[in-house]
Write a protein that holds these residues in place. Structure first.
Motif, PDB file in Angstrom:
ATOM      1  N   MET A   1      28.230  -6.362 -69.895  1.00 19.34           N
ATOM      2  CA  MET A   1      29.262  -7.397 -70.014  1.00 19.34           C
ATOM      3  C   MET A   1      29.766  -7.826 -68.631  1.00 19.34           C
ATOM      4  N   ALA A   2      30.101  -6.815 -67.825  1.00 21.03           N
ATOM      5  CA  ALA A   2      30.599  -7.100 -66.483  1.00 21.03           C
ATOM      6  C   ALA A   2      29.522  -7.773 -65.641  1.00 21.03           C
ATOM      7  N   THR A   3      28.270  -7.328 -65.847  1.00 22.01           N
ATOM      8  CA  THR A   3      27.165  -7.933 -65.084  1.00 22.01           C
ATOM      9  C   THR A   3      26.970  -9.396 -65.457  1.00 22.01           C
ATOM     10  N   ALA A   4      27.082  -9.697 -66.758  1.00 23.06           N
ATOM     11  CA  ALA A   4      26.929 -11.078 -67.216  1.00 23.06           C
ATOM     12  C   ALA A   4      28.041 -11.959 -66.666  1.00 23.06           C
ATOM     13  N   ALA A   5      29.294 -11.432 -66.666  1.00 26.74           N
ATOM     14  CA  ALA A   5      30.418 -12.201 -66.134  1.00 26.74           C
ATOM     15  C   ALA A   5      30.245 -12.458 -64.645  1.00 26.74           C
ATOM     16  N   ALA A   6      29.784 -11.427 -63.931  1.00 25.79           N
ATOM     17  CA  ALA A   6      29.560 -11.595 -62.502  1.00 25.79           C
ATOM     18  C   ALA A   6      28.458 -12.614 -62.226  1.00 25.79           C
ATOM     19  N   GLY A   7      27.409 -12.568 -63.078  1.00 30.84           N
ATOM     20  CA  GLY A   7      26.332 -13.538 -62.907  1.00 30.84           C
ATOM     21  C   GLY A   7      26.795 -14.960 -63.166  1.00 30.84           C
ATOM     22  N   ALA A   8      27.622 -15.134 -64.214  1.00 31.52           N
ATOM     23  CA  ALA A   8      28.149 -16.461 -64.526  1.00 31.52           C
ATOM     24  C   ALA A   8      29.053 -16.967 -63.409  1.00 31.52           C
ATOM     25  N   LEU A   9      29.866 -16.042 -62.863  1.00 36.90           N
ATOM     26  CA  LEU A   9      30.754 -16.419 -61.763  1.00 36.90           C
ATOM     27  C   LEU A   9      29.948 -16.810 -60.523  1.00 36.90           C
ATOM     28  N   GLY A  10      28.857 -16.085 -60.302  1.00 35.76           N
ATOM     29  CA  GLY A  10      27.999 -16.411 -59.167  1.00 35.76           C
ATOM     30  C   GLY A  10      27.355 -17.776 -59.306  1.00 35.76           C
ATOM     31  N   LEU A  11      26.919 -18.107 -60.521  1.00 37.00           N
ATOM     32  CA  LEU A  11      26.333 -19.424 -60.766  1.00 37.00           C
ATOM     33  C   LEU A  11      27.369 -20.531 -60.547  1.00 37.00           C
ATOM     34  N   LEU A  12      28.597 -20.288 -61.040  1.00 36.02           N
ATOM     35  CA  LEU A  12      29.657 -21.276 -60.867  1.00 36.02           C
ATOM     36  C   LEU A  12      29.983 -21.458 -59.385  1.00 36.02           C
ATOM     37  N   TRP A  13      30.059 -20.351 -58.662  1.00 40.02           N
ATOM     38  CA  TRP A  13      30.358 -20.421 -57.236  1.00 40.02           C
ATOM     39  C   TRP A  13      29.258 -21.164 -56.479  1.00 40.02           C
ATOM     40  N   GLY A  14      28.008 -20.875 -56.847  1.00 47.26           N
ATOM     41  CA  GLY A  14      26.901 -21.564 -56.206  1.00 47.26           C
ATOM     42  C   GLY A  14      26.894 -23.048 -56.503  1.00 47.26           C
ATOM     43  N   TRP A  15      27.300 -23.401 -57.724  1.00 48.14           N
ATOM     44  CA  TRP A  15      27.364 -24.819 -58.096  1.00 48.14           C
ATOM     45  C   TRP A  15      28.474 -25.535 -57.326  1.00 48.14           C
ATOM     46  N   LEU A  16      29.625 -24.862 -57.159  1.00 46.66           N
ATOM     47  CA  LEU A  16      30.739 -25.472 -56.441  1.00 46.66           C
ATOM     48  C   LEU A  16      30.396 -25.719 -54.978  1.00 46.66           C
ATOM     49  N   TRP A  17      29.608 -24.820 -54.389  1.00 46.69           N
ATOM     50  CA  TRP A  17      29.282 -24.926 -52.967  1.00 46.69           C
ATOM     51  C   TRP A  17      27.829 -25.329 -52.745  1.00 46.69           C
ATOM     52  N   SER A  18      27.330 -26.142 -53.657  1.00 51.63           N
ATOM     53  CA  SER A  18      25.941 -26.577 -53.556  1.00 51.63           C
ATOM     54  C   SER A  18      25.693 -27.347 -52.256  1.00 51.63           C
ATOM     55  N   GLU A  19      24.714 -26.881 -51.487  1.00 53.51           N
ATOM     56  CA  GLU A  19      24.382 -27.559 -50.233  1.00 53.51           C
ATOM     57  C   GLU A  19      23.788 -28.935 -50.491  1.00 53.51           C
ATOM     58  N   ARG A  20      23.118 -29.097 -51.611  1.00 50.11           N
ATOM     59  CA  ARG A  20      22.534 -30.397 -51.943  1.00 50.11           C
ATOM     60  C   ARG A  20      23.612 -31.459 -52.124  1.00 50.11           C
ATOM     61  N   PHE A  21      24.785 -31.022 -52.617  1.00 48.70           N
ATOM     62  CA  PHE A  21      25.867 -31.982 -52.839  1.00 48.70           C
ATOM     63  C   PHE A  21      26.674 -32.233 -51.566  1.00 48.70           C
ATOM     64  N   TRP A  22      27.061 -31.158 -50.877  1.00 42.90           N
ATOM     65  CA  TRP A  22      28.029 -31.286 -49.794  1.00 42.90           C
ATOM     66  C   TRP A  22      27.421 -31.668 -48.459  1.00 42.90           C
ATOM     67  N   LEU A  23      26.177 -31.336 -48.231  1.00 40.42           N
ATOM     68  CA  LEU A  23      25.621 -31.464 -46.891  1.00 40.42           C
ATOM     69  C   LEU A  23      24.419 -32.401 -46.850  1.00 40.42           C
ATOM     70  N   PRO A  24      24.185 -33.016 -45.697  1.00 43.51           N
ATOM     71  CA  PRO A  24      22.980 -33.843 -45.533  1.00 43.51           C
ATOM     72  C   PRO A  24      21.727 -32.977 -45.583  1.00 43.51           C
ATOM     73  N   GLN A  25      20.589 -33.630 -45.615  1.00 44.44           N
ATOM     74  CA  GLN A  25      19.330 -32.898 -45.620  1.00 44.44           C
ATOM     75  C   GLN A  25      19.180 -32.097 -44.327  1.00 44.44           C
ATOM     76  N   ASN A  26      18.516 -30.945 -44.465  1.00 43.22           N
ATOM     77  CA  ASN A  26      18.228 -30.066 -43.322  1.00 43.22           C
ATOM     78  C   ASN A  26      19.485 -29.458 -42.710  1.00 43.22           C
ATOM     79  N   VAL A  27      20.578 -29.434 -43.456  1.00 41.87           N
ATOM     80  CA  VAL A  27      21.808 -28.785 -43.011  1.00 41.87           C
ATOM     81  C   VAL A  27      22.223 -27.780 -44.075  1.00 41.87           C
ATOM     82  N   SER A  28      22.629 -26.592 -43.662  1.00 42.49           N
ATOM     83  CA  SER A  28      23.067 -25.559 -44.598  1.00 42.49           C
ATOM     84  C   SER A  28      24.392 -24.987 -44.148  1.00 42.49           C
ATOM     85  N   TRP A  29      25.035 -24.237 -45.042  1.00 45.32           N
ATOM     86  CA  TRP A  29      26.304 -23.608 -44.687  1.00 45.32           C
ATOM     87  C   TRP A  29      26.118 -22.596 -43.568  1.00 45.32           C
TER      88      TRP A  29
END
Length: 358
Positions: A1-29
């Motif tokens: 249960m805890a692992t699934a919640a952590a995985g879901a939170l990780g996916l949400l966090w990755g979606w919020l900070w998506s490099e494809r959305f926030w940054l130009p091409q060839n630029v990363s955090w």
């Protein structure tokens, strides 16, 4: 249960900070992790410092209004006035009615041995007690005047001493690394621009936009101070100057310099990407609001020039007798001030002040 919640939170966090959305091409955090050109890049966690800083500024404001602004208000003759206390009338006001009819007024007149007119005056002043008095508004405006002036002067010093002051295009070229409903939209747009431009390392554009907005704010507050102190000619003059600065910065410099760079020059240098559309969309929203506010301001300034009368503050409206209203209609000249609703129809991003027509 805890692992699934952590995985879901990780996916949400990755979606919020998506490099494809926030940054130009060839630029990363990861490009922001090391210092660039001798300076550290902004970090998202820096935004958390806003909360203690806001608390500190609020504390400074309380001290400033009490120990500096209030004595200045008293010195220019502004008093914190209110109706003299009366237990019987206060009880009627709080528990029965705030607008006594003729029959009740006559009864109170006999009970207190007061003239009906005097009782009406007491109720009128008591109702007006719930509105911000002139002393309070003077202190608020003096704080905003001081704060805006200091911030603007600091911003000019910061921009002038920066090597990129003379060429805003460099901010894109050096990437990797900006009525109640109207005000609500305005605050969302400005908070979004300030937050996103910092996190996304577009602080140069963000700084220039804020500096342009600050250029006229302290003039508006100075006009309010003159109005509260009853220096009508000075109030009108300052408001006309404020109007000119507002129009030049927000209908001239902002679209032809800032928007031209963020739209056209940046398109040629780095091209569009998802967050590019978000930033420029928010900047366009501000420009639409600038047009609306400029129309309102110019109309009021034109009235000040032609009739020698700048419209008053909605919060300054007080109930008055028919005689007082007649006098006010024919002779009073009141310079406008701030209101918490729709205030920045003329004040842009700052929050809580506007000039409403009489």
């Amino acid at each position: 249960m805890a692992t699934a919640a952590a995985g879901a939170l990780g996916l949400l966090w990755g979606w919020l900070w998506s490099e494809r959305f926030w940054l130009p091409q060839n630029v990363s955090w990861a490009d922001f992790e090391g210092p660039g050109d001798g300076y550290g890049y902004p970090r998202a966690r820096h935004i958390l410092s806003v909360f203690p800083v806001a608390a500190g500024i609020f504390s400074v404001r309380l001290l400033f209004e009490r120990f500096i602004a209030k004595p200045c208000a008293l010195h220019v003759g502004i008093q914190d006035s209110g109706p003299y206390p009366n237990a019987i009338l206060e009880k009627v006001f709080l528990s029965i009615t705030k607008y006594p009819d003729e029959k009740r007024l006559e009864g109170l007149s006999k009970q207190l041995d007061w003239d009906v007119r005097k009782i009406q005056c007491w109720f009128r002043h008591r109702r007006n007690q719930d509105k911000p008095p002139t002393l309070t508004k003077f202190c608020e405006s003096m704080w905003r005047f001081t704060f805006y002036l200091c911030i603007f002067c600091y911003g000019i010093k910061f921009l002038w001493s920066s090597p990129w002051f003379w060429d805003i295009r460099q901010c894109w070229h050096s990437y990797p690394f900006q009525d109640f409903l109207i005000m609500f939209v305005h605050h969302l747009a400005t908070i979004g621009l300030i937050t996103f431009s910092y996190i996304n390392n577009m602080v140069r554009v963000g700084t220039l936009v804020m500096c342009l907005h600050d250029a006229s704010d302290f003039l508006l507050e100075a006009a309010k101070l003159a109005n509260y102190a009853k220096y009508q000619r000075l109030c009108d003059t300052l408001f006309v100057i404020f109007s000119a600065v507002f129009v030049v910065t927000r209908l001239g410099i902002y679209p032809f310099w800032i928007l031209n760079t963020t739209f056209f020059e940046s398109w040629e240098i780095i091209g569009p990407y998802p967050s590019w559309w978000l930033f420029n969309g928010l900047l366009l929203i501000l420009q639409v609001l600038h047009v609306i506010w400029s129309y309102l301001i110019v109309r009021i300034a034109f009235k000040a020039l032609i009739r020698g009368k700048v419209s008053k503050d909605d919060r300054s409206d007080v109930e008055s007798s028919s005689e007082e209203e007649d006098v006010a209609t024919n002779t009073r000249s009141a310079c406008g001030s701030s209101s918490s609703n729709g205030a920045n129809r003329v004040n842009g991003h700052m929050g809580s002040s506007y000039w409403a027509e009489e």
